[in-house]
Design a protein around this motif. Structure first.
Motif, PDB file in Angstrom:
ATOM      1  N   ILE A 153       0.850  -1.191   0.000  1.00 17.64           N
ATOM      2  CA  ILE A 153       0.000   0.000   0.000  1.00 17.64           C
ATOM      3  C   ILE A 153       0.883   1.236   0.000  1.00 17.64           C
ATOM      4  O   ILE A 153       1.750   1.399   0.854  1.00 17.64           O
ATOM      5  N   SER A 154       0.645   2.072  -0.985  1.00 17.87           N
ATOM      6  CA  SER A 154       1.402   3.309  -1.104  1.00 17.87           C
ATOM      7  C   SER A 154       0.737   4.424  -0.295  1.00 17.87           C
ATOM      8  O   SER A 154       1.405   5.207   0.366  1.00 17.87           O
ATOM      9  N   MET A 155      -0.614   4.478  -0.370  1.00 13.10           N
ATOM     10  CA  MET A 155      -1.326   5.546   0.332  1.00 13.10           C
ATOM     11  C   MET A 155      -2.789   5.166   0.551  1.00 13.10           C
ATOM     12  O   MET A 155      -3.420   4.555  -0.304  1.00 13.10           O
ATOM     13  N   ILE A 156      -3.299   5.538   1.720  1.00 19.56           N
ATOM     14  CA  ILE A 156      -4.724   5.466   2.008  1.00 19.56           C
ATOM     15  C   ILE A 156      -5.137   6.901   2.317  1.00 19.56           C
ATOM     16  O   ILE A 156      -4.713   7.459   3.331  1.00 19.56           O
ATOM     17  N   ALA A 157      -5.916   7.493   1.430  1.00 16.61           N
ATOM     18  CA  ALA A 157      -6.272   8.904   1.570  1.00 16.61           C
ATOM     19  C   ALA A 157      -7.667   9.074   2.150  1.00 16.61           C
ATOM     20  O   ALA A 157      -8.604   8.394   1.749  1.00 16.61           O
ATOM     21  N   ASP A 158      -7.772   9.999   3.088  1.00 20.16           N
ATOM     22  CA  ASP A 158      -9.046  10.417   3.666  1.00 20.16           C
ATOM     23  C   ASP A 158      -9.885   9.249   4.179  1.00 20.16           C
ATOM     24  O   ASP A 158     -11.061   9.123   3.848  1.00 20.16           O
ATOM     25  N   ALA A 159      -9.271   8.394   5.001  1.00 23.60           N
ATOM     26  CA  ALA A 159     -10.014   7.298   5.625  1.00 23.60           C
ATOM     27  C   ALA A 159     -10.872   7.871   6.738  1.00 23.60           C
ATOM     28  O   ALA A 159     -10.411   8.681   7.532  1.00 23.60           O
ATOM     29  N   ARG A 160     -12.139   7.454   6.780  1.00 29.72           N
ATOM     30  CA  ARG A 160     -13.040   7.982   7.802  1.00 29.72           C
ATOM     31  C   ARG A 160     -14.037   6.907   8.220  1.00 29.72           C
ATOM     32  O   ARG A 160     -14.367   6.020   7.435  1.00 29.72           O
ATOM     33  N   HIS A 161     -14.482   7.033   9.452  1.00 26.08           N
ATOM     34  CA  HIS A 161     -15.493   6.128  10.006  1.00 26.08           C
ATOM     35  C   HIS A 161     -16.834   6.798   9.777  1.00 26.08           C
ATOM     36  O   HIS A 161     -17.078   7.892  10.280  1.00 26.08           O
ATOM     37  N   VAL A 162     -17.704   6.144   9.005  1.00 24.66           N
ATOM     38  CA  VAL A 162     -19.002   6.723   8.670  1.00 24.66           C
ATOM     39  C   VAL A 162     -20.113   5.720   8.948  1.00 24.66           C
ATOM     40  O   VAL A 162     -19.866   4.517   9.031  1.00 24.66           O
ATOM     41  N   ASN A 163     -21.343   6.218   9.084  1.00 21.79           N
ATOM     42  CA  ASN A 163     -22.502   5.333   9.175  1.00 21.79           C
ATOM     43  C   ASN A 163     -22.654   4.611   7.840  1.00 21.79           C
ATOM     44  O   ASN A 163     -22.287   5.141   6.790  1.00 21.79           O
ATOM     45  N   VAL A 164     -23.217   3.436   7.861  1.00 14.73           N
ATOM     46  CA  VAL A 164     -23.395   2.639   6.652  1.00 14.73           C
ATOM     47  C   VAL A 164     -24.231   3.398   5.622  1.00 14.73           C
ATOM     48  O   VAL A 164     -23.941   3.358   4.426  1.00 14.73           O
ATOM     49  N   CYS A 165     -25.240   4.121   6.067  1.00 18.01           N
ATOM     50  CA  CYS A 165     -26.096   4.857   5.129  1.00 18.01           C
ATOM     51  C   CYS A 165     -25.357   6.009   4.449  1.00 18.01           C
ATOM     52  O   CYS A 165     -25.830   6.535   3.442  1.00 18.01           O
TER      53      CYS A 165
END
Length: 156
Positions: A73-85
């Protein structure tokens, strides 16, 4: 959006406790060392070997499931925890909503006639994760406490 993900430890915590806290991890972009780019990838697994993270499993927008070694993996950009909906990845939103809805229906079946605080908490978590309107369309949620509308008071 619930919150921003800051590293593998945050990802691992959310994935390991997915049933208790709900939601999913979605990255705006995952770029591999080979140059491949996957937009709106939903992370589904983060595996460890001993005390080291070794592989990440994720699902692309096309529904393709990939397991990649962490070193690739070179980069994971803007990872966020969100509601499924709130997932942008349509494929995973449909899959996870169906899974949560099935669990909510089963939970309501098992607790029919008994309305404990623990049951209410779990049902509310599942309903908010799916989207309250969507959940109410499939399950009777009249047992959930109604949120009072906040009154706006102007002082000056």
């Amino acid at each position: 959006m619930r919150y921003q993900i800051n590293g593998y430890t945050d990802m691992y915590t959310v994935i390991a406790n997915e049933r208790k806290i709900g939601g999913a991890i979605e990255a705006a972009q995952v770029r591999l060392r080979t140059g491949e780019i996957f937009a709106n990838a939903v992370l589904t697994r983060l595996e460890m070997s001993g005390a080291h993270f070794c592989s990440i499993g994720f699902v692309t927008e096309e529904g393709k499931r990939l397991i990649v070694h962490v070193d690739d993996i070179s980069m994971i950009a803007d990872a966020r925890h969100v509601n499924v909906c709130e997932l942008t990845n349509e494929c995973m939103r449909a899959e996870k909503c169906a899974d949560r809805l099935k669990r909510l229906k089963r939970l309501c079946e098992l607790n029919e006639g008994s309305c404990t605080p623990t049951f209410q908490e779990e049902a509310l978590l599942l309903a908010e994760d799916i989207g309250l309107d969507e959940a109410r369309g499939h399950v009777d949620l009249s047992f959930l406490p109604q949120a009072e509308k906040a009154r706006v008071i102007r002082i000056a």
